[in-house]
Design a protein around this motif. Structure first.
Motif, PDB file in Angstrom:
ATOM      1  N   GLY A 226      13.723  14.597  44.495  1.00  0.00           N
ATOM      2  CA  GLY A 226      13.921  13.233  44.968  1.00  0.00           C
ATOM      3  C   GLY A 226      15.309  13.032  45.540  1.00  0.00           C
ATOM      4  N   TYR A 227      16.311  13.621  44.883  1.00  0.00           N
ATOM      5  CA  TYR A 227      17.688  13.520  45.383  1.00  0.00           C
ATOM      6  C   TYR A 227      17.821  14.240  46.722  1.00  0.00           C
ATOM      7  N   VAL A 228      17.295  15.470  46.772  1.00  0.00           N
ATOM      8  CA  VAL A 228      17.395  16.258  48.002  1.00  0.00           C
ATOM      9  C   VAL A 228      16.643  15.574  49.139  1.00  0.00           C
ATOM     10  N   GLY A 229      15.447  15.045  48.843  1.00  0.00           N
ATOM     11  CA  GLY A 229      14.655  14.399  49.878  1.00  0.00           C
ATOM     12  C   GLY A 229      15.345  13.179  50.442  1.00  0.00           C
ATOM     13  N   ALA A 230      15.906  12.342  49.559  1.00  0.00           N
ATOM     14  CA  ALA A 230      16.583  11.128  50.029  1.00  0.00           C
ATOM     15  C   ALA A 230      17.840  11.454  50.827  1.00  0.00           C
ATOM     16  N   ARG A 231      18.493  12.549  50.473  1.00  0.00           N
ATOM     17  CA  ARG A 231      19.762  12.889  51.132  1.00  0.00           C
ATOM     18  C   ARG A 231      19.574  13.708  52.400  1.00  0.00           C
ATOM     19  N   PHE A 232      18.641  14.661  52.365  1.00  0.00           N
ATOM     20  CA  PHE A 232      18.516  15.590  53.484  1.00  0.00           C
ATOM     21  C   PHE A 232      17.119  15.617  54.109  1.00  0.00           C
ATOM     22  N   GLY A 233      16.156  14.957  53.483  1.00  0.00           N
ATOM     23  CA  GLY A 233      14.764  15.113  53.897  1.00  0.00           C
ATOM     24  C   GLY A 233      14.479  14.673  55.315  1.00  0.00           C
ATOM     25  N   ARG A 234      15.269  13.745  55.836  1.00  0.00           N
ATOM     26  CA  ARG A 234      15.006  13.254  57.200  1.00  0.00           C
ATOM     27  C   ARG A 234      15.241  14.344  58.244  1.00  0.00           C
ATOM     28  N   ARG A 235      15.932  15.423  57.837  1.00  0.00           N
ATOM     29  CA  ARG A 235      16.245  16.502  58.783  1.00  0.00           C
ATOM     30  C   ARG A 235      15.143  17.545  58.868  1.00  0.00           C
ATOM     31  N   LEU A 236      14.178  17.501  57.953  1.00  0.00           N
ATOM     32  CA  LEU A 236      13.113  18.506  57.959  1.00  0.00           C
ATOM     33  C   LEU A 236      12.188  18.305  59.152  1.00  0.00           C
ATOM     34  N   PRO A 237      11.706  19.390  59.765  1.00  0.00           N
ATOM     35  CA  PRO A 237      10.716  19.241  60.846  1.00  0.00           C
ATOM     36  C   PRO A 237       9.443  18.596  60.293  1.00  0.00           C
ATOM     37  N   SER A 238       9.123  17.423  60.766  1.00  0.00           N
ATOM     38  CA  SER A 238       7.994  16.681  60.197  1.00  0.00           C
ATOM     39  C   SER A 238       6.675  17.403  60.399  1.00  0.00           C
ATOM     40  N   ALA A 239       6.523  18.107  61.514  1.00  0.00           N
ATOM     41  CA  ALA A 239       5.254  18.790  61.783  1.00  0.00           C
ATOM     42  C   ALA A 239       5.013  19.905  60.764  1.00  0.00           C
ATOM     43  N   VAL A 240       6.082  20.637  60.425  1.00  0.00           N
ATOM     44  CA  VAL A 240       5.958  21.712  59.442  1.00  0.00           C
ATOM     45  C   VAL A 240       5.622  21.136  58.066  1.00  0.00           C
ATOM     46  N   LEU A 241       6.329  20.085  57.689  1.00  0.00           N
ATOM     47  CA  LEU A 241       6.092  19.442  56.398  1.00  0.00           C
ATOM     48  C   LEU A 241       4.663  18.920  56.306  1.00  0.00           C
ATOM     49  N   ARG A 242       4.227  18.254  57.367  1.00  0.00           N
ATOM     50  CA  ARG A 242       2.886  17.672  57.362  1.00  0.00           C
ATOM     51  C   ARG A 242       1.820  18.770  57.309  1.00  0.00           C
ATOM     52  N   GLY A 243       2.037  19.851  58.040  1.00  0.00           N
ATOM     53  CA  GLY A 243       1.081  20.957  58.032  1.00  0.00           C
ATOM     54  C   GLY A 243       0.944  21.578  56.653  1.00  0.00           C
ATOM     55  N   ALA A 244       2.081  21.722  55.950  1.00  0.00           N
ATOM     56  CA  ALA A 244       2.046  22.291  54.604  1.00  0.00           C
ATOM     57  C   ALA A 244       1.284  21.379  53.646  1.00  0.00           C
ATOM     58  N   ILE A 245       1.507  20.071  53.770  1.00  0.00           N
ATOM     59  CA  ILE A 245       0.830  19.120  52.883  1.00  0.00           C
ATOM     60  C   ILE A 245      -0.678  19.139  53.124  1.00  0.00           C
ATOM     61  N   VAL A 246      -1.086  19.145  54.385  1.00  0.00           N
ATOM     62  CA  VAL A 246      -2.513  19.163  54.708  1.00  0.00           C
ATOM     63  C   VAL A 246      -3.149  20.451  54.193  1.00  0.00           C
ATOM     64  N   THR A 247      -2.454  21.585  54.352  1.00  0.00           N
ATOM     65  CA  THR A 247      -2.983  22.860  53.869  1.00  0.00           C
ATOM     66  C   THR A 247      -3.185  22.833  52.363  1.00  0.00           C
ATOM     67  N   LEU A 248      -2.181  22.346  51.625  1.00  0.00           N
ATOM     68  CA  LEU A 248      -2.287  22.275  50.174  1.00  0.00           C
ATOM     69  C   LEU A 248      -3.387  21.309  49.740  1.00  0.00           C
ATOM     70  N   GLY A 249      -3.561  20.237  50.490  1.00  0.00           N
ATOM     71  CA  GLY A 249      -4.650  19.310  50.186  1.00  0.00           C
ATOM     72  C   GLY A 249      -6.008  19.983  50.325  1.00  0.00           C
ATOM     73  N   CYS A 250      -6.149  20.779  51.373  1.00  0.00           N
ATOM     74  CA  CYS A 250      -7.413  21.513  51.559  1.00  0.00           C
ATOM     75  C   CYS A 250      -7.623  22.534  50.436  1.00  0.00           C
ATOM     76  N   VAL A 251      -6.529  23.149  49.984  1.00  0.00           N
ATOM     77  CA  VAL A 251      -6.625  24.073  48.852  1.00  0.00           C
ATOM     78  C   VAL A 251      -7.115  23.331  47.609  1.00  0.00           C
ATOM     79  N   ALA A 252      -6.565  22.141  47.372  1.00  0.00           N
ATOM     80  CA  ALA A 252      -6.980  21.354  46.209  1.00  0.00           C
ATOM     81  C   ALA A 252      -8.457  21.014  46.271  1.00  0.00           C
ATOM     82  N   ILE A 253      -8.958  20.642  47.443  1.00  0.00           N
ATOM     83  CA  ILE A 253     -10.378  20.328  47.591  1.00  0.00           C
ATOM     84  C   ILE A 253     -11.219  21.568  47.280  1.00  0.00           C
ATOM     85  N   ALA A 254     -10.815  22.721  47.814  1.00  0.00           N
ATOM     86  CA  ALA A 254     -11.556  23.958  47.566  1.00  0.00           C
ATOM     87  C   ALA A 254     -11.598  24.293  46.087  1.00  0.00           C
TER      88      ALA A 254
END
Length: 259
Positions: A226-254
Motif C-alpha cells: 500500500g505504501y509503495v503503490g501510493a508513492r510510486f504506483g502511478r509510474r507503473l505501465p498500466s497496460a502491464v499491470l492490467r494484463g497481469a490482473i486479468v491473467t490472474l483472474g482467469c487463473v482464479a476462475i480455472a
C-alpha cells in the motif's frame, strides 16, 4: 504451508496492496494464490479481507492530499459503505458455502471484465468532465444516488472484495465531477471502511473460519504494498499491470471451476 508457499502469499499481499492503492482489484492477485496453497474459497475470502486492511490504510494515507475538500462527502458516504459491508459479511457467513463457491467464479469473471474495460470507463469519464469545473454542490437526488452506490459497492466488497474499487470509481465517477486521482482517494477510504468492518465482523463471529497465518502474511505484504503503490504506483505501465490482473483472474476462475 511450506516456506515457499508462505513467501508466495506474502508476495501476493504486497502486489495486492500496491494494486489496491492505485487501481483496485488486488484480490485478483491474492485470491488465486490462497486457493493454490489449499485454502477453501470462503476461508480464502475471509483471510484475504483481514489481510488487506493494513494495505488499504497505507494507501489511504498515501492519497491524503487528494482527499482535501472531500470531508463533507466522506462523512455521508461512510455510513452507507459500513452498512453495505455488514450486509455483504452477513451474506458470506450465513449463505451455504456451496452458494459462495457457485457464485464466486461469476464474481471473479465480472471483476476481470471490469478491470479490462477500466481504460474505456476512465476515458469516458474524462470526456464527460471535459471543460467542467469541479463543483462542491451536490443536490439531494445526487447524494441519494451516491449513498445507494456506496451501499451497493460496500455490500459487494463485504461479500467478495475483487474489483470493489473499480466499481466504486465507475459509480462515483458518473455522479461526481472530480479528477480520477481524487476519485481514487475517495475509493481508498471507502474500501478501507468496507474491508475493516467486514474483517471485524469475521473476527467476532467466524474466528474459526480465519486462517490467521495466511491473513498475517497478506497483511505484512499489503502494508508495504500500500505504501509503495501510493508513492510510486502511478509510474507503473498500466497496460502491464492490467494484463497481469486479468491473467490472474482467469487463473482464479480455472482453479474454482476445477476444484
Amino acid at each position: 504451508m511450506t516456506v515457499w508457499e508462505m513467501l508466495a502469499v506474502a508476495a501476493a499481499g504486497l502486489a495486492a496492496g500496491a494494486i489496491n492503492a492505485v487501481v483496485g482489484s488486488g484480490t485478483l492477485v491474492t485470491f488465486p494464490v490462497l486457493l493454490a496453497v489449499g485454502l477453501p474459497p470462503v476461508t480464502a475470502t475471509i483471510s484475504n479481507s483481514l489481510g488487506l486492511v493494513p494495505g488499504n490504510l497505507a494507501g489511504s494515507l498515501g492519497y491524503r492530499r487528494e482527499l482535501a475538500g472531500q470531508r463533507w462527502l466522506l462523512l455521508r458516504l461512510l455510513p452507507a459503505s459500513v452498512l453495505g459491508a455488514l450486509t455483504g459479511a452477513f451474506l458470506l457467513l450465513h449463505l451455504p458455502a456451496s452458494s459462495f463457491e457457485a457464485i464466486v467464479p461469476v464474481l471473479v469473471g465480472l471483476a476481470v471484465v471490469l478491470v479490462a474495460v477500466q481504460p474505456l470507463v476512465s476515458r469516458a469519464l474524462a470526456r464527460r468532465r471535459a471543460g467542467d469545473e469541479p463543483s462542491g454542490r451536490i443536490g439531494a437526488g445526487r447524494l441519494a444516488a451516491l449513498f445507494a452506490g456506496a451501499y451497493a459497492t460496500g455490500s459487494y466488497g463485504g461479500y467478495f472484495a475483487a474489483s470493489q474499487g473499480v466499481l466504486q470509481i465507475g459509480v462515483f465517477g458518473l455522479l461526481l465531477r472530480e479528477s480520477l486521482q481524487r476519485l481514487n482517494a475517495l475509493k481508498n477510504v471507502l474500501t478501507l471502511a468496507v474491508n475493516g468492518v467486514a474483517a471485524g465482523a469475521y473476527v467476532v463471529v467466524a474466528t474459526d473460519r480465519v486462517d490467521w497465518r495466511a491473513a498475517g502474511l497478506v497483511a505484512a505484504g499489503s502494508l508495504l504494498g500500500g505504501y509503495v503503490g501510493a508513492r510510486f504506483g502511478r509510474r507503473l505501465p498500466s497496460a502491464v499491470l492490467r494484463g497481469a490482473i486479468v491473467t490472474l483472474g482467469c487463473v482464479a476462475i480455472a482453479v474454482l471451476l476445477t476444484r
